[in-house]
Design a protein around this motif. Sequence first.
Motif, PDB file in Angstrom:
ATOM      1  N   TYR A  11       0.479  -4.524  -2.611  1.00 60.22           N
ATOM      2  CA  TYR A  11      -1.174  -4.778  -2.264  1.00 60.22           C
ATOM      3  C   TYR A  11      -1.520  -4.345  -1.253  1.00 60.22           C
ATOM      4  O   TYR A  11      -2.609  -3.887  -1.131  1.00 60.22           O
ATOM      5  N   HIS A  12      -0.661  -4.043   0.023  1.00 61.51           N
ATOM      6  CA  HIS A  12      -0.948  -3.847   1.162  1.00 61.51           C
ATOM      7  C   HIS A  12      -0.624  -2.158   1.411  1.00 61.51           C
ATOM      8  O   HIS A  12      -0.498  -1.809   2.588  1.00 61.51           O
ATOM      9  N   GLN A  13       0.188  -1.562   0.517  1.00 59.26           N
ATOM     10  CA  GLN A  13       0.728  -0.099   0.690  1.00 59.26           C
ATOM     11  C   GLN A  13      -0.602   0.854   0.545  1.00 59.26           C
ATOM     12  O   GLN A  13      -1.432   0.482  -0.248  1.00 59.26           O
ATOM     13  N   TYR A  14      -0.337   1.814   1.279  1.00 59.73           N
ATOM     14  CA  TYR A  14      -1.331   2.949   1.027  1.00 59.73           C
ATOM     15  C   TYR A  14      -0.722   4.096   0.140  1.00 59.73           C
ATOM     16  O   TYR A  14       0.422   4.141  -0.175  1.00 59.73           O
ATOM     17  N   PRO A  15      -1.754   4.788  -0.467  1.00 61.11           N
ATOM     18  CA  PRO A  15      -1.467   5.543  -1.708  1.00 61.11           C
ATOM     19  C   PRO A  15       0.000   6.547  -1.465  1.00 61.11           C
ATOM     20  O   PRO A  15       0.583   6.797  -2.312  1.00 61.11           O
ATOM     21  N   PHE A  16      -0.064   7.060  -0.226  1.00 61.83           N
ATOM     22  CA  PHE A  16       1.051   8.144  -0.009  1.00 61.83           C
ATOM     23  C   PHE A  16       2.335   7.453   0.142  1.00 61.83           C
ATOM     24  O   PHE A  16       3.256   8.303  -0.057  1.00 61.83           O
ATOM     25  N   ARG A  17       2.451   6.380   0.157  1.00 62.01           N
ATOM     26  CA  ARG A  17       3.721   5.441   0.168  1.00 62.01           C
ATOM     27  C   ARG A  17       4.235   5.475  -1.300  1.00 62.01           C
ATOM     28  O   ARG A  17       5.403   4.850  -1.453  1.00 62.01           O
ATOM     29  N   LEU A  18       3.351   5.614  -2.318  1.00 67.39           N
ATOM     30  CA  LEU A  18       3.772   5.439  -3.714  1.00 67.39           C
ATOM     31  C   LEU A  18       4.286   6.470  -4.374  1.00 67.39           C
ATOM     32  O   LEU A  18       3.833   7.615  -3.844  1.00 67.39           O
ATOM     33  N   SER A  19       5.158   6.440  -5.310  1.00 65.19           N
ATOM     34  CA  SER A  19       5.526   7.590  -6.152  1.00 65.19           C
ATOM     35  C   SER A  19       4.263   8.172  -7.141  1.00 65.19           C
ATOM     36  O   SER A  19       3.259   7.169  -7.263  1.00 65.19           O
ATOM     37  N   GLY A  20       4.357   9.249  -7.800  1.00 63.35           N
ATOM     38  CA  GLY A  20       3.367   9.753  -8.704  1.00 63.35           C
ATOM     39  C   GLY A  20       3.029   8.429  -9.740  1.00 63.35           C
ATOM     40  O   GLY A  20       1.967   8.292 -10.018  1.00 63.35           O
ATOM     41  N   GLY A  21       4.210   8.208 -10.400  1.00 62.58           N
ATOM     42  CA  GLY A  21       4.072   7.128 -11.375  1.00 62.58           C
ATOM     43  C   GLY A  21       3.420   5.969 -10.900  1.00 62.58           C
ATOM     44  O   GLY A  21       2.649   5.263 -11.496  1.00 62.58           O
ATOM     45  N   GLN A  22       3.584   5.427  -9.768  1.00 60.68           N
ATOM     46  CA  GLN A  22       3.047   4.282  -9.082  1.00 60.68           C
ATOM     47  C   GLN A  22       1.681   4.408  -8.934  1.00 60.68           C
ATOM     48  O   GLN A  22       0.701   3.550  -9.129  1.00 60.68           O
ATOM     49  N   ARG A  23       1.389   5.592  -8.485  1.00 65.82           N
ATOM     50  CA  ARG A  23      -0.207   5.737  -8.083  1.00 65.82           C
ATOM     51  C   ARG A  23      -1.023   5.835  -9.438  1.00 65.82           C
ATOM     52  O   ARG A  23      -1.866   5.265  -9.610  1.00 65.82           O
ATOM     53  N   ALA A  25      -7.838  11.089  -6.558  1.00 67.91           N
ATOM     54  CA  ALA A  25      -8.715  10.098  -6.973  1.00 67.91           C
ATOM     55  C   ALA A  25      -8.526   8.780  -6.163  1.00 67.91           C
ATOM     56  O   ALA A  25      -9.675   8.034  -6.050  1.00 67.91           O
ATOM     57  N   LEU A  26      -7.501   8.588  -5.351  1.00 69.87           N
ATOM     58  CA  LEU A  26      -7.575   7.401  -4.676  1.00 69.87           C
ATOM     59  C   LEU A  26      -7.815   7.666  -3.061  1.00 69.87           C
ATOM     60  O   LEU A  26      -7.384   8.734  -2.668  1.00 69.87           O
ATOM     61  N   ASN A  27      -8.402   6.734  -2.568  1.00 68.32           N
ATOM     62  CA  ASN A  27      -8.680   6.826  -0.966  1.00 68.32           C
ATOM     63  C   ASN A  27      -7.366   6.591  -0.052  1.00 68.32           C
ATOM     64  O   ASN A  27      -6.943   5.731   0.054  1.00 68.32           O
ATOM     65  N   PRO A  28      -7.116   7.818   0.384  1.00 65.22           N
ATOM     66  CA  PRO A  28      -5.849   7.923   1.301  1.00 65.22           C
ATOM     67  C   PRO A  28      -5.878   6.715   2.619  1.00 65.22           C
ATOM     68  O   PRO A  28      -4.784   6.548   3.146  1.00 65.22           O
TER      69      PRO A  28
END
Length: 554
Positions: free
Chosen positions: A158-170, A112-115
């Motif tokens: 705020y400046h991170q891309y989705p792939f750098r986040l864990s599943g819970g953080q996304r 659902a998030l834009n990579p």
Amino acid sequence: MIASIHAVAKPDVALSVRGLTISLPKGMERTHAVEDISFELRRGQILCVIGESGSGKSVTANTIMGLLPKVIEVTAGSIEVEGREIIGLGPETLRSLRGRVVSMIFQDPLSALNPLMTVGAQIDEAMQAHGIGNPTSRRERAIELMTEVGLPDPELMYHQYPFRLSGGQRQRVMIAMALALEPTILIADEPTTALDVTTQAQILKLIREIQHRKGMSVMFITHDFGVVAEIADSVVVMEKGKVVEQGSAKKVLQSPDHPYTRRLIAAVPHLTGIDRTPMATTDTKPVIKVENLAKTYRSGSALLRTLRVVPAVNGVSFEVAPGRTLGVVGESGSGKSSLGRLLIKLMQADSGRILFDGTDIAPLQEAGFRALRQKIQLIFQDPFASLNPRMTIGRILTVGPIAHGADFATARTEARDLLNLVGLDAGAFDRYPHEFSGGQRQRIGIARALMFKPKLLIADEAVSALDVSIQAQILQLLDRIQRETGVSMIFITHDLRVASQICDQIAVMQKGRIVEQGPPSQIFLNPQSAYTRELVAAIPGERPQGFQPMAAEL
């Protein structure tokens, strides 16, 4: 033609669904996604919609949001949002309501998030689309929302891309986006399924607090009756597109009328402190032994003061005996999945040893590890993303063994046998992934992992996205496969109830370290670590018999 339904709008009803029927394309296993369903979401209340995969929960939610694909159409019924009929509204009108009046938290945050956009820019975009504020005020609001949903270092995040986040953080980012415009109706489609117990407890508390503070109405789709017990005011139970039971949460949970509801409640895994009966084996040499394994992630720039150093795995040591299962539990970001990727060498460790069958595989490069890779197999968390949509199931199962020298006839025979072993019919061999439900796709993922006759299976959140009845079937399947084949397993999960059902030993991870190891009886009934106690106490709807409360000094 959509049937006209005349009803007087009720001032205390935020959402009214009446006689809704949604037709599926010809050739599907049934003619309707949902058929003649009716329910109401009262203002300022939380309505939980329960049901297995394919029951029509998400289709109903997408219809309310105006997000149905063109091949599916509403053929009868009415949906009123804040007293306004939305069936038949044009795309522009629906777009103006979306996010502002009714908003949705989607089940899969990664898709659902834009990579290609930072998470901050995506929260900003939700506000900008409705002409809210200026760039500065939107950024401040985005950081405020990220703080509110519990994301660490919001200004850096705020400046991170989705792939750098864990599943819970996304998932937290998705919740922040949904709350950006403070909608009056929030639709949450399995928003806590991929979250660990403490994060889940925080998100449920957050949604409850926001709902009380803003008078928001929430339609909460879930398969977890523990969640229902924690937050629901009323419940709707769906089966194969029909509403089979509805009423207050207390009534449905304590005295359900319908057999299907009773089956769902019975299938919910419960925390147990009973140690698993080990398999009889003469081999006591560990299949895998890990010593002081370490991996640190670095991102950003020290020069620009955006450097971020995260010790994902820090001095981890454990071993797994033949035919045994080690459960690895912990919060999102604790290092569980990073540990799994290190063990299967999808990334290189910084230091430490991984002794597999006596060989240290940690320093091996890909060429040296290739011969051993087939003996360590991974069951992925997302069975849809991990299956090639352009390949048939037969091709998916046989391509690996053929690449390692097996002939097609042998590989095909073994693939058909494994499909039967995991509970799928022979016809599955020639079908494509999109033709299967989530639970069936996970069975295919298990069959693919078993094609190489591995000595070690690493299951990374293998049942987290499945409804409770399918989850119970997959756990039984893994237990049976282990007892028949003698394969060892490392079972990575955030659900302590699941870990208690299938694991011989439990390792609890926090911030990259193992803070406690032991059998289920110790971990769940008499944990020694304050962190483990917090995890056990945060399980929704669960208080295990014999659990020792936290001592005052902790």
